[in-house]
Scaffold this motif. Structure first.
Motif, mmCIF file in Angstrom:
data_model
loop_
_atom_site.group_PDB
_atom_site.id
_atom_site.type_symbol
_atom_site.label_atom_id
_atom_site.label_comp_id
_atom_site.label_asym_id
_atom_site.label_seq_id
_atom_site.Cartn_x
_atom_site.Cartn_y
_atom_site.Cartn_z
ATOM 1 N N LEU A 7 5.964 -18.855 92.415
ATOM 2 C CA LEU A 7 4.849 -18.024 93.604
ATOM 3 C C LEU A 7 4.430 -19.423 94.299
ATOM 4 C CD1 LEU A 7 4.442 -15.963 95.095
ATOM 5 C CD2 LEU A 7 1.153 -16.162 93.332
ATOM 6 N N ILE A 8 3.849 -20.133 94.183
ATOM 7 C CA ILE A 8 2.936 -21.144 95.463
ATOM 8 C C ILE A 8 4.278 -22.080 96.047
ATOM 9 C CG2 ILE A 8 1.275 -22.584 95.902
ATOM 10 C CD1 ILE A 8 0.621 -20.006 95.290
ATOM 11 N N LYS A 9 5.623 -22.798 95.016
ATOM 12 C CA LYS A 9 6.583 -23.144 95.256
ATOM 13 C C LYS A 9 7.144 -22.722 96.804
ATOM 14 C CE LYS A 9 10.547 -25.633 93.866
ATOM 15 N NZ LYS A 9 11.809 -25.068 94.813
ATOM 16 N N THR A 10 7.439 -21.441 96.156
ATOM 17 C CA THR A 10 8.589 -20.526 96.848
ATOM 18 C C THR A 10 7.868 -20.455 98.822
ATOM 19 O OG1 THR A 10 9.291 -19.624 95.623
ATOM 20 C CG2 THR A 10 9.557 -17.788 97.399
ATOM 21 N N LEU A 11 6.131 -20.136 98.476
ATOM 22 C CA LEU A 11 5.784 -19.794 99.489
ATOM 23 C C LEU A 11 5.458 -20.824 100.319
ATOM 24 C CD1 LEU A 11 2.111 -17.923 98.267
ATOM 25 C CD2 LEU A 11 4.165 -16.911 99.185
ATOM 26 N N LYS A 12 5.623 -21.582 100.003
ATOM 27 C CA LYS A 12 5.351 -23.745 100.912
ATOM 28 C C LYS A 12 7.375 -23.441 101.217
ATOM 29 C CE LYS A 12 4.255 -27.113 99.168
ATOM 30 N NZ LYS A 12 3.635 -28.098 98.367
ATOM 31 N N ASP A 13 8.310 -23.451 99.955
ATOM 32 C CA ASP A 13 9.598 -22.923 100.944
ATOM 33 C C ASP A 13 10.075 -22.471 102.174
ATOM 34 O OD1 ASP A 13 10.033 -24.842 98.772
ATOM 35 O OD2 ASP A 13 10.849 -22.904 97.448
#
Length: 584
Positions: A7-13
């Motif tokens: 979830l956090i990785k996708t927000l950063k992406d």
């Protein structure tokens, strides 16, 4: 990686670098994943504060606003803010934790049907109960919130999904997700519609542009300004459309509607063609629809087909990207004719703007709120200051008496009218624009609804200016009770307000109080010069009302100025107590 890490990785992406929230049991894995992630989390002191802050962040920046809360009361506390974003088309992603999937439907601790509860106030809702669903749902949610007509999307994630390891096959699928798969808008209107629009505009004798919040959302303000400049068309705006055409523009007649300017409402009622750009013809703007713009044909430009002819039948619709439509329309009009549109009409509109404008020469020693706000606006207009509003009389005074060069500078709860919006929205705007002056204008009723966010300002050391207009009343409700309920004042007395200066001091925020007009200039100078958060408490007369006012169910031409028993058409030889009740 765990679901929470993904979830956090996708927000950063997706270039999300700031989120607002409040932790709890069902969202704890996500808060664990936030540690060391590089995503800045702003801990607000109430979930409603977090969602309003995300809203202010999104409106001021044009980027996605993100808020996070736990299940149960955390999720329910977000709903008002989600509804606010829905009514005003704000790109917002609300992430909530849910009890473990095997407990859903068992009345588990802090379980609530967040998915079902949110359905009427979102573009879409997701409930994630299997880890394999998370990548598709999350990427769709992020894209959907920002595509077409923006709006809030909620994703509710079961706690066991947040903790579950992401299968390798699912991670491989994630790499194939297309970032812009959902970004297409409605099909562009064809050439025939454009030709008809050109014909209507070129033959109109009294054309008028009616600009709404969709202009700013489409980033079409510059093109709209070019259109108005080139063809010299008088323009009115909605509350959300303020700044779509700079307030200082010569052809900007101001806001229309219930508390609109006289020049704007007169122009709408007299025009023969209304070019509606990104507006939904809200009841507060139109008054009685049957009497609204009675002589006008309507050309409606919008990306959302559902808005066309929803309230007022459009003679012609241009559906699609507003920038493309305005560009093509300008080219078509330029090729069609060379003369300037409707000289006499423009002269009448500008004459009304000058002669029926507001006055600020208040003949009393107390503080006159419109004059105060005009002075504040004059001081900060060149600074590109961002102003957020709560809801009530002060909100309308800001709309009437302050000037804005862009819609992203004026953040106001329009469709929902949510008190408590101003302070947390200012907080979000300041995180989006740390180098800008950010001011919130609030009332003594509204400030109490999310006053706890003063602690958030102090925690992060950010400088938000708070202008608190205190009439010790619920002013707008009292005004309506005065005008329409035979002065039967019910539950509007706030004379037992706390000492707001002492409250601010308790939160570690600088503050000062004034009550005389002679104090205004020096107080505003100190207020704006402060390099830290500052609350300026301003005592005003509880009898000061917002004028003009179009009574509910009446035509915009039937506005009240000062006497509830008389309209503009009635002769009045009395001496006006307040300067806005008279014309120059």
């Amino acid at each position: 990686m765990r679901g929470a890490d993904y979830l956090i990785k996708t927000l950063k992406d997706h270039q999300v670098d700031t989120v607002f929230g409040y932790p709890g049991g069902a969202i704890m894995p996500v808060y664990d994943a936030l540690l060391g992630s590089g995503v800045k989390h702003v801990l607000c002191r109430h979930e409603q504060g977090a969602v309003f802050a995300a809203d202010g962040y999104a409106r001021s920046s044009g980027r996605l606003g993100v808020c996070i809360a736990t299940s149960g009361p955390g999720a329910t506390n977000l709903i008002t803010g989600i509804a606010n974003a829905h009514m005003d088309s704000v790109p917002l992603l609300a992430i909530t934790g849910q009890v473990a999937s095997n407990l859903i439907g068992t009345d588990a601790f802090q379980e609530i049907d967040t998915y079902g509860m949110s359905l009427s106030v979102v573009k879409h809702s997701y409930l994630v109960t299997h880890i394999e669903e998370l990548p598709r749902m999350l990427n769709e949610a992020i894209q959907l919130a920002q595509s077409g007509r923006p709006g809030p999307v909620l994703i509710d994630i079961a706690k066991d999904v947040q903790m579950a390891p992401m299968p390798a096959t699912t991670l491989a699928f994630c790499d194939d997700l297309r970032p812009n798969a959902l970004s297409a808008t409605s099909q562009q209107s064809g050439g025939e519609s454009l030709q008809l629009a050109t014909e209507l505009l070129s033959t109109s004798r009294k054309p008028l542009v009616y600009a709404g919040g969709g202009v700013g959302l489409a980033k079409a303000s510059e093109l709209l300004t070019s259109f108005v400049d080139q063809f010299k068309v008088p323009t009115v705006t909605t509350l959300k459309g303020i700044g779509a055409l700079p307030s200082t523009h010569v052809y900007n007649l101001g806001m229309l509607g219930m508390h609109g300017t006289k020049a704007a409402n007169i122009a709408v009622q007299e025009c023969d063609l209304l070019l509606v750009a990104g507006a939904r013809l809200d009841d507060r703007a139109t008054g009685d629809l049957k009497q609204f713009a009675p002589h006008a044909k309507v050309i409606h430009i919008d990306c959302d087909r559902a808005e066309i002819s929803k309230l007022r039948l459009a003679d012609l619709s241009l559906i699609g990207d507003m920038n493309s439509i305005l560009t093509e329309l300008m080219t078509s009009l330029s090729n069609r004719f060379k003369h300037q549109m409707a000289h006499e009409w423009r002269y009448r509109c500008l004459h009304n703007k000058k002669e029926l404008g507001f006055r600020y020469d208040a003949p009393f020693s107390g503080i006159y709120a419109p004059a105060l706000l005009k002075k504040l606006s004059d001081r900060c207009l060149q600074q590109q200051a961002i102003v957020t509003c709560d809801v009530g009389q002060h909100q309308m005074w800001v709309a009437q008496h302050m000037q804005f060069n862009a819609s992203s500078q004026h953040l106001s709860s329009g469709g929902l009218g949510a008190m408590g919006y101003g302070l947390p929205a200012a907080l979000g705007a300041k995180f989006a624009h740390p180098d800008h002056t950010v001011i919130t204008v609030s009332g003594d009723g509204s400030i109490m609804m999310n006053i706890q966010e003063l602690a958030t300002l102090k925690r992060y050391g950010i400088a938000v200016k708070i202008l608190l207009l205190d009439n010790q009343r619920l002013g707008m409700v009292r005004q309506w009770q005065n005008l329409f309920f035979e002065q039967r004042f019910s539950e509007v007395d706030l004379s037992d307000n706390p000492d707001f200066v002492e409250i601010a001091h308790a939160f570690g925020v600088r503050s000062h109080s004034i009550n005389q007009s002679s104090q205004v200039d020096s107080a505003l100078d100190e207020f704006l010069a402060s390099d830290e958060s500052y609350l300026l408490h301003v005592s005003i007369d509880p009898d000061d009302n917002v004028w003009p006012l179009v009574p509910p169910g009446k035509s915009n031409s039937d506005y009240i100025e000062n006497n509830p028993n008389k309209t503009k058409a009635a002769p009045d030889s009395s001496q006006h107590k307040r300067p806005e009740e008279a014309t120059q």
